[in-house]
Design an enzyme around this catalytic site. Sequence first.
Site, PDB file in Angstrom:
ATOM      1  N   THR A 113     -44.527 -11.495  -4.582  1.00 17.83           N
ATOM      2  CA  THR A 113     -44.162 -11.809  -3.008  1.00 17.83           C
ATOM      3  C   THR A 113     -43.073 -12.090  -3.054  1.00 17.83           C
ATOM      4  O   THR A 113     -42.229 -11.999  -1.690  1.00 17.83           O
ATOM      5  CB  THR A 113     -45.031 -12.900  -1.948  1.00 17.83           C
ATOM      6  OG1 THR A 113     -45.244 -13.554  -2.594  1.00 17.83           O
ATOM      7  CG2 THR A 113     -46.882 -12.048  -2.200  1.00 17.83           C
ATOM      8  N   ASP A 205     -34.486 -18.129 -16.314  1.00 22.21           N
ATOM      9  CA  ASP A 205     -35.963 -18.972 -15.415  1.00 22.21           C
ATOM     10  C   ASP A 205     -35.289 -19.982 -15.851  1.00 22.21           C
ATOM     11  O   ASP A 205     -35.874 -20.735 -17.293  1.00 22.21           O
ATOM     12  CB  ASP A 205     -37.149 -18.819 -15.896  1.00 22.21           C
ATOM     13  CG  ASP A 205     -38.652 -18.650 -15.360  1.00 22.21           C
ATOM     14  OD1 ASP A 205     -39.060 -18.588 -14.738  1.00 22.21           O
ATOM     15  OD2 ASP A 205     -38.338 -20.314 -15.417  1.00 22.21           O
TER      16      ASP A 205
HETATM   17  C1  PRP Z   1     -37.474 -21.279  -9.550  1.00 18.42           C
HETATM   18  C2  PRP Z   1     -36.219 -21.834  -9.136  1.00 18.42           C
HETATM   19  C3  PRP Z   1     -36.342 -22.181  -7.749  1.00 18.42           C
HETATM   20  C4  PRP Z   1     -37.285 -21.135  -7.749  1.00 18.42           C
HETATM   21  C5  PRP Z   1     -36.264 -20.010  -6.882  1.00 18.42           C
HETATM   22  O1  PRP Z   1     -38.571 -21.784  -9.568  1.00 18.42           O
HETATM   23  O2  PRP Z   1     -36.427 -23.150  -9.678  1.00 18.42           O
HETATM   24  O3  PRP Z   1     -37.641 -23.680  -7.465  1.00 18.42           O
HETATM   25  O4  PRP Z   1     -37.261 -20.580  -8.144  1.00 18.42           O
HETATM   26  O5  PRP Z   1     -36.297 -18.956  -6.594  1.00 18.42           O
HETATM   27  P1  PRP Z   1     -36.288 -18.852  -4.661  1.00 18.42           P
HETATM   28  O6  PRP Z   1     -35.194 -18.881  -4.119  1.00 18.42           O
HETATM   29  O7  PRP Z   1     -36.558 -17.024  -4.165  1.00 18.42           O
HETATM   30  O8  PRP Z   1     -37.372 -18.851  -4.075  1.00 18.42           O
HETATM   31  P2  PRP Z   1     -39.800 -21.350  -9.787  1.00 18.42           P
HETATM   32  O9  PRP Z   1     -41.062 -20.152  -8.674  1.00 18.42           O
HETATM   33  O10 PRP Z   1     -40.156 -19.944 -10.854  1.00 18.42           O
HETATM   34  O11 PRP Z   1     -40.891 -22.167 -10.867  1.00 18.42           O
HETATM   35  P3  PRP Z   1     -40.833 -23.541 -11.946  1.00 18.42           P
HETATM   36  O12 PRP Z   1     -39.719 -24.753 -11.377  1.00 18.42           O
HETATM   37  O13 PRP Z   1     -42.221 -23.989 -12.210  1.00 18.42           O
HETATM   38  O14 PRP Z   1     -40.847 -22.559 -12.931  1.00 18.42           O
HETATM   39  N1  URA Z   2     -36.093 -18.828 -10.444  1.00 17.07           N
HETATM   40  C1  URA Z   2     -35.052 -19.084 -11.558  1.00 17.07           C
HETATM   41  O1  URA Z   2     -35.641 -19.442 -12.373  1.00 17.07           O
HETATM   42  N2  URA Z   2     -34.268 -17.549 -12.593  1.00 17.07           N
HETATM   43  C2  URA Z   2     -33.620 -16.596 -10.903  1.00 17.07           C
HETATM   44  O2  URA Z   2     -33.209 -16.508 -11.662  1.00 17.07           O
HETATM   45  C3  URA Z   2     -34.508 -16.672 -10.206  1.00 17.07           C
HETATM   46  C4  URA Z   2     -35.370 -17.799  -9.217  1.00 17.07           C
END
Ligand code: PRP
Ligand code: URA
Length: 216
Positions: A113, A205
Site C-alpha cells: 500500500t 533502499d
Molecule cells: C524508508 C525510509 C522512510 C520511508 C520513506 O523506510 O527510511 O522512512 O521509507 O518512504 P515514504 O516517504 O514513501 O513513506 P522503510 O519503510 O523502508 O523502513 P526501514 O527504514 O526500516 O528500511
Molecule cells: N525508501 C527508501 O529507502 N528508498 C526509496 O527510494 C524510497 C523509500
Amino acid sequence: MPASTLPPTLHVSRHPAVLHKLALLRSVETEPKKFRELVREISWLLGYEALADARVSPVPVRTPIEEMEGHRLADRIGLVPILRAGLGMVDAMLELMPTAQVWHLGLFRDERTLRPVEYYNKLPDRATVDLCLILDPMLATGGSATAAIEVLKHWGAARIKLVNLIAAPEGVDAVVRAHPDVEIHTAALDRQLNEKGYIMPGLGDAGDRQFGTSHS
Ligand code: PRP
Ligand code: URA
C-alpha cells in the site's frame, strides 16, 4: 519541480561537500561501511544548516586573555530518528547538539500500500523541547514523514523540521500540503518516484544499504 515553484519551506543544500559525498552515497558500488560513514557525514552538514536559525543565549567565558560574552545553544532540541534508516543520522546530530534528547519512532512502509505502519514509539509523555528534528534519509511518498509529523504535533511539539538526505517532489508536495509550517532540509531533490515508490535516481533502499540487508 521547477526551481521557480519550490516551496519556501524547502531547503536543498548546495554545499560542495554535500554534493561530493552525495554522489558517493548514491553509487551502487558503495558498500555498507562506507555508506554508513557517508550518511553520518552528510547528516552532520545538513544538521549544521538546519540549526542556522536556532536561538542562542549569552554565556560568560574567560579566555586565557580576558573575560568575554560567548553564546550557547538556547533551544532545547529533540531528535526523532525514524527507524530503521534514520538511526544512521543520530550520532552526527548528537555531535552537533550534545544536549539533544533522542526519541525513537518506528515506522515502516507497507510495500503493497506504501502506507506507513507505526510499530514503535518511545516519546515521553509530554513535549519538553523547543525544536524537533525528524531524521530520515528518504522522503519518498511522504507518508512516513507526514505520519511522524502528526504524531509529534499530537504530542505537543511546537516547532518541527524534517531532515532528509534525498527527497522526491511527491513527498515534498505531501508534506507541504499537510504541514506548511514544517521546514524541510535535504541534500537533494530528485526527479520522481518509480511505480514501486522508490526515488529516481535515488540510492535504493536506505535501510538495507546501511545495514547490509539488501537481497539483490
Ligand atoms: C524508508 C525510509 C522512510 C520511508 C520513506 O523506510 O527510511 O522512512 O521509507 O518512504 P515514504 O516517504 O514513501 O513513506 P522503510 O519503510 O523502508 O523502513 P526501514 O527504514 O526500516 O528500511
Ligand atoms: N525508501 C527508501 O529507502 N528508498 C526509496 O527510494 C524510497 C523509500
